[in-house]
Design a protein around this motif. Sequence first.
Motif, mmCIF file in Angstrom:
data_model
loop_
_atom_site.group_PDB
_atom_site.id
_atom_site.type_symbol
_atom_site.label_atom_id
_atom_site.label_comp_id
_atom_site.label_asym_id
_atom_site.label_seq_id
_atom_site.Cartn_x
_atom_site.Cartn_y
_atom_site.Cartn_z
ATOM 1 N N MET A 1 0.974 -1.134 0.001
ATOM 2 C CA MET A 1 0.081 -0.002 0.134
ATOM 3 C C MET A 1 1.026 1.140 0.024
ATOM 4 N N TYR A 2 0.428 2.191 -0.711
ATOM 5 C CA TYR A 2 1.136 3.544 -0.714
ATOM 6 C C TYR A 2 0.663 4.623 0.163
ATOM 7 N N VAL A 3 1.503 5.012 0.908
ATOM 8 C CA VAL A 3 1.056 6.210 2.155
ATOM 9 C C VAL A 3 1.612 7.694 1.679
ATOM 10 N N ILE A 4 0.997 8.692 2.144
ATOM 11 C CA ILE A 4 1.604 9.795 1.769
ATOM 12 C C ILE A 4 2.505 10.220 2.985
ATOM 13 N N PHE A 5 3.780 10.585 2.596
ATOM 14 C CA PHE A 5 4.720 10.941 3.824
ATOM 15 C C PHE A 5 5.214 12.427 3.548
ATOM 16 N N LYS A 6 4.398 13.377 4.105
ATOM 17 C CA LYS A 6 4.772 14.846 3.558
ATOM 18 C C LYS A 6 4.558 15.009 2.205
ATOM 19 N N ASP A 7 5.617 15.192 1.433
ATOM 20 C CA ASP A 7 5.602 15.500 0.115
ATOM 21 C C ASP A 7 5.911 14.180 -0.700
ATOM 22 N N ASP A 8 6.291 13.047 0.066
ATOM 23 C CA ASP A 8 6.458 11.889 -0.665
ATOM 24 C C ASP A 8 5.467 11.070 -0.541
ATOM 25 N N ILE A 9 5.550 9.870 -1.562
ATOM 26 C CA ILE A 9 4.740 8.554 -1.485
ATOM 27 C C ILE A 9 5.683 7.507 -0.919
ATOM 28 N N ILE A 10 5.363 6.861 -0.034
ATOM 29 C CA ILE A 10 6.218 5.690 0.541
ATOM 30 C C ILE A 10 5.258 4.451 0.172
ATOM 31 N N ASP A 11 5.796 3.566 -0.227
ATOM 32 C CA ASP A 11 5.212 2.108 -0.447
ATOM 33 C C ASP A 11 5.592 1.306 0.871
#
Length: 138
Positions: free
Chosen positions: A1-11
């Motif tokens: 699942m991808y999540v929003i991490f401030k200005d990035d997207i983390i898998d």
Amino acid sequence: MYVIFKDDIIDSNDIKEIILDNSEFNILEDMSLRSKREDMLAFNMSISIDVLNEMLKDDGYDLEEENKEELLDEYMDLADTLAVELEEYMPERTILKAYSYKYDEVEGCIKLVFVMCHRDIGELKLSDIVKRLLSIVG
């Protein structure tokens, strides 16, 4: 699942690999979707009692002398500490919490919930998600 991490997207799979490569934890479930938030990563994890016993022996504990309840507290505290120490491998500005919730005698492990997010989200939201996920697994 991808999540929003401030200005990035983390898998979440990338974070899962970091955990598996840098610790003795096993990932039982990716709970990120169950957190009901797009900006939290969460895992149900376990760590073997054998691993914890070796660490406690190295710290000078006499496992035969400890009563079961005190030993269980030591296992859970150590598992929580080891999980929180994973913060050094996580993306910059990460905050995380880990909470041991069960000693599984059959599998010989301590089970815990691990949740992380960007620092801007805050400790309060992070704690709320940990509580929600503990109610699911507990």
